[in-house]
Design a protein around this motif. Structure first.
Motif, PDB file in Angstrom:
ATOM      1  N   PHE A 127      77.762  38.401  -8.120  1.00  0.00           N
ATOM      2  CA  PHE A 127      77.450  39.576  -8.935  1.00  0.00           C
ATOM      3  C   PHE A 127      75.999  39.551  -9.413  1.00  0.00           C
ATOM      4  O   PHE A 127      75.665  40.098 -10.465  1.00  0.00           O
ATOM      5  N   GLY A 128      75.146  38.920  -8.638  1.00  0.00           N
ATOM      6  CA  GLY A 128      73.724  38.899  -8.978  1.00  0.00           C
ATOM      7  C   GLY A 128      73.378  38.063 -10.186  1.00  0.00           C
ATOM      8  O   GLY A 128      72.266  38.155 -10.710  1.00  0.00           O
ATOM      9  N   ARG A 129      74.307  37.231 -10.623  1.00  0.00           N
ATOM     10  CA  ARG A 129      74.068  36.450 -11.839  1.00  0.00           C
ATOM     11  C   ARG A 129      73.789  34.973 -11.561  1.00  0.00           C
ATOM     12  O   ARG A 129      73.693  34.168 -12.486  1.00  0.00           O
ATOM     13  N   HIS A 140      68.375  43.392 -12.290  1.00  0.00           N
ATOM     14  CA  HIS A 140      69.729  43.067 -12.765  1.00  0.00           C
ATOM     15  C   HIS A 140      69.927  41.567 -12.857  1.00  0.00           C
ATOM     16  O   HIS A 140      69.371  40.794 -12.070  1.00  0.00           O
ATOM     17  N   GLY A 141      70.752  41.161 -13.824  1.00  0.00           N
ATOM     18  CA  GLY A 141      71.283  39.806 -13.874  1.00  0.00           C
ATOM     19  C   GLY A 141      70.255  38.695 -13.838  1.00  0.00           C
ATOM     20  O   GLY A 141      69.324  38.633 -14.644  1.00  0.00           O
ATOM     21  N   HIS A 153      73.937  43.305  -5.536  1.00  0.00           N
ATOM     22  CA  HIS A 153      74.850  42.562  -6.410  1.00  0.00           C
ATOM     23  C   HIS A 153      76.186  43.282  -6.527  1.00  0.00           C
ATOM     24  O   HIS A 153      77.195  42.676  -6.883  1.00  0.00           O
ATOM     25  N   GLU A 186      79.009  49.710 -10.124  1.00  0.00           N
ATOM     26  CA  GLU A 186      79.214  48.290  -9.863  1.00  0.00           C
ATOM     27  C   GLU A 186      80.613  48.023  -9.308  1.00  0.00           C
ATOM     28  O   GLU A 186      81.444  47.376  -9.922  1.00  0.00           O
ATOM     29  N   SER A 238      68.368  43.746  -7.464  1.00  0.00           N
ATOM     30  CA  SER A 238      68.820  42.390  -7.782  1.00  0.00           C
ATOM     31  C   SER A 238      68.605  41.469  -6.598  1.00  0.00           C
ATOM     32  O   SER A 238      68.188  41.895  -5.516  1.00  0.00           O
ATOM     33  N   TYR A 239      68.910  40.197  -6.831  1.00  0.00           N
ATOM     34  CA  TYR A 239      68.977  39.259  -5.717  1.00  0.00           C
ATOM     35  C   TYR A 239      70.150  39.647  -4.814  1.00  0.00           C
ATOM     36  O   TYR A 239      71.109  40.280  -5.257  1.00  0.00           O
ATOM     37  N   ARG A 240      70.065  39.254  -3.560  1.00  0.00           N
ATOM     38  CA  ARG A 240      71.156  39.520  -2.610  1.00  0.00           C
ATOM     39  C   ARG A 240      72.288  38.535  -2.894  1.00  0.00           C
ATOM     40  O   ARG A 240      72.326  37.420  -2.371  1.00  0.00           O
ATOM     41  N   ASP A 241      73.245  38.946  -3.750  1.00  0.00           N
ATOM     42  CA  ASP A 241      74.253  38.015  -4.241  1.00  0.00           C
ATOM     43  C   ASP A 241      75.525  38.763  -4.623  1.00  0.00           C
ATOM     44  O   ASP A 241      75.912  38.810  -5.786  1.00  0.00           O
TER      45      ASP A 241
END
Length: 252
Positions: free
Chosen positions: A72-74, A112-113, A39, A12, A65-68
């Motif tokens: 940080f994917g949260r 994730h997240g 993320h 990460e 994860s989401y593309r973020d």
């Protein structure tokens, strides 16, 4: 003898920035949830973590994860199902290249997240993640929260499912994770985290934020790699588990 897998979120970082002590954590855990670039993580980081994991015999998992990257994917996101399916498969495929180059392979998938929490209840998003896993490899196990829509749909699709627990996260009375923006959502006392780990492994129970005891039957225990003192805490958890008669081993 009771047995449990120890997993941690690794890789990460991004570029020159590193968040997790991957090398040290890989000497403790049995499964590595590797960030796949959406993320956190990048190509060089993914390759490095896969090589380290393969050297140590640690199983490699794709943490999708989401593309973020910025969040940080949260952060909660609404992604169309077809797009999410493609992006899950894309992340798994990217990590598989580096896993195979290291002499290993992607052995499981874990969201994730925000995506992890979303697919506990959201049928549509959970179905999109399952479809993405099937597109990448219809034999890949899926790691998730007990009772989640994700694990139910994955099982119905013929994917192996693995239940997961968190010793350093607070639970609601319903067995879901307390949102991070609420007080007490993260358990920071090392002694409490170690004790909760043993309870989860031996008794399948944990104390919820309300103080009530709830059942959480899990085959894998997550140790967050981005918390202060993560390596020392992970070592203490593993040592206490083994001293309590728990066999620590990968679930795959």
């Amino acid at each position: 003898m009771a047995s449990i897998d120890l997993n941690a979120d690794l890789g990460e970082g991004f570029g020159r920035w590193r968040l997790t002590d991957d090398e040290q954590l890989l000497s403790v855990v049995t499964s590595a949830n590797v960030a796949c670039g959406f993320h956190a993580g990048d190509a060089a980081t993914m390759r490095r973590v896969c090589e380290l994991a393969a050297e140590r015999g640690v199983r490699i998992g794709a943490q999708v994860s989401y593309r973020d990257l910025a969040g940080f994917g949260r952060r909660a996101m609404d992604v169309p199902s077809a797009e999410l399916t493609a992006e899950v498969a894309y992340q798994i495929g990217a990590l598989e290249v580096f896993a195979r180059a290291a002499g290993s392979r992607v052995s499981y998938v874990k969201p994730h997240g925000a995506l992890y929490n979303r697919v506990v209840h959201d049928e549509e998003q959970a179905g999109a993640v399952v479809a993405g896993v099937l597109l990448a490899d219809p034999a890949l196990p899926v790691l998730g929260l007990p009772g989640s829509r994700l694990l139910k749909l994955a099982g119905q699709a013929g994917l192996p499912t693995v239940t997961e627990a968190f010793a350093d996260r607070a639970y609601t009375d319903q067995g879901t994770l307390v949102p991070r923006d609420r007080d007490g959502a993260v358990v920071t006392d090392p002694q409490a985290v170690v004790a909760r780990s043993v309870d989860l492994a031996l008794r399948g129970t944990v104390t919820a934020l309300s103080g009530s005891r709830i059942e959480v039957r899990a085959r894998s225990l997550c140790l967050h790699g981005d918390t202060p003192g993560a390596v020392d805490l992970a070592r203490r958890v593993r040592e206490r588990l083994e001293a309590s008669g728990v066999r620590v081993e990968a679930f795959v």
